[in-house]
Design a protein around this motif. Structure first.
Motif, PDB file in Angstrom:
ATOM      1  N   VAL A  68       0.201 -28.603  50.479  1.00 51.34           N
ATOM      2  CA  VAL A  68       1.207 -27.634  50.912  1.00 51.34           C
ATOM      3  C   VAL A  68       1.414 -27.795  52.407  1.00 51.34           C
ATOM      4  CG1 VAL A  68       1.637 -25.163  51.272  1.00 51.34           C
ATOM      5  CG2 VAL A  68       0.645 -25.945  49.125  1.00 51.34           C
ATOM      6  N   ASP A  73       9.682 -27.834  56.130  1.00 55.23           N
ATOM      7  CA  ASP A  73      10.342 -28.161  54.871  1.00 55.23           C
ATOM      8  C   ASP A  73      10.571 -29.668  54.864  1.00 55.23           C
ATOM      9  OD1 ASP A  73      10.718 -25.377  54.163  1.00 55.23           O
ATOM     10  OD2 ASP A  73      12.374 -25.332  55.595  1.00 55.23           O
ATOM     11  N   GLY A  88       5.821 -27.495  42.830  1.00 56.36           N
ATOM     12  CA  GLY A  88       5.716 -26.111  42.397  1.00 56.36           C
ATOM     13  C   GLY A  88       5.654 -25.925  40.895  1.00 56.36           C
ATOM     14  N   ASP A 105       5.295 -24.162  51.921  1.00 58.74           N
ATOM     15  CA  ASP A 105       4.474 -23.235  51.129  1.00 58.74           C
ATOM     16  C   ASP A 105       4.556 -23.462  49.626  1.00 58.74           C
ATOM     17  OD1 ASP A 105       3.451 -21.880  53.419  1.00 58.74           O
ATOM     18  OD2 ASP A 105       5.303 -20.701  53.534  1.00 58.74           O
ATOM     19  N   VAL A 106       5.062 -24.624  49.191  1.00 55.11           N
ATOM     20  CA  VAL A 106       5.109 -24.960  47.762  1.00 55.11           C
ATOM     21  C   VAL A 106       4.305 -26.246  47.545  1.00 55.11           C
ATOM     22  CG1 VAL A 106       6.585 -25.542  45.800  1.00 55.11           C
ATOM     23  CG2 VAL A 106       7.351 -23.834  47.465  1.00 55.11           C
ATOM     24  N   HIS A 108       3.096 -29.717  46.338  1.00 59.51           N
ATOM     25  CA  HIS A 108       3.809 -30.900  45.870  1.00 59.51           C
ATOM     26  C   HIS A 108       2.947 -32.151  46.023  1.00 59.51           C
ATOM     27  CE1 HIS A 108       4.793 -30.700  50.175  1.00 59.51           C
ATOM     28  NE2 HIS A 108       4.904 -32.017  50.122  1.00 59.51           N
TER      29      HIS A 108
END
Length: 167
Positions: A68, A73, A88, A105-106, A108
């Protein structure tokens, strides 16, 4: 720019208007995570707005483990080949021309399980991931100490999210 040029694109020959052009695969090479990472531009040249990388993922190669980013981004645009991305809880296959947004915050991860090389443009905003890659590249050669790597990741707001059976 070749691998032995300065990592600041502002130090490259400048075109009219202050910009610059780099052919495919040219830029500052960073040997960090077992992939071909070519930095095309960094925070110094974009006023910290974004960094841009060209990733070359060899055939049958795993990228980074699940992780994360808490500060930036990412966006991926597939230039060639195919790339499997887990984002996610969903799985995607990127093919030439496909775009995928990976928000901060996702969790991957990505890999290239195919028999052909994959090439991806990655735009990272805000800038700074280039410093993380360079910190990894500066580690001594040989097997990597996972606790040292986790420390470097933490310094850059990146958290490893390995499944419980791997930890």
């Amino acid at each position: 720019m070749s691998a032995d040029t300065p990592d600041d694109p502002k130090e490259t020959p400048v075109t009219l208007g202050g910009g610059y052009m780099l052919p495919s695969r040219d830029g500052h090479a960073i040997a960090a995570i077992g992939l071909g990472i070519t930095m095309k531009t960094n925070g110094k040249s974009t006023h910290d707005a974004y960094s841009l990388f060209e990733y070359t993922i060899p055939p049958e190669t795993n990228g980074p483990p699940p992780h994360v980013h808490t500060r930036e981004d990412e966006s991926f645009i597939c230039l060639a080949g195919r790339l499997e991305v887990h984002l996610g809880g969903e799985d995607f296959v990127l093919e030439q021309g496909d775009y995928l947004f990976l928000p901060r915050d996702v969790v991957h991860a990505f890999k290239n399980p195919y028999n052909e090389e994959s090439r991806v443009i990655s735009v990272v905003s805000p800038a700074g991931l280039e410093r993380y890659y360079q910190a990894l590249a500066d580690m001594p050669p040989g097997p990597k100490d996972i606790s040292v790597m986790k420390g470097i990741m933490a310094d850059f707001g990146i958290e490893l999210r390995l499944p419980p059976e791997v930890q």
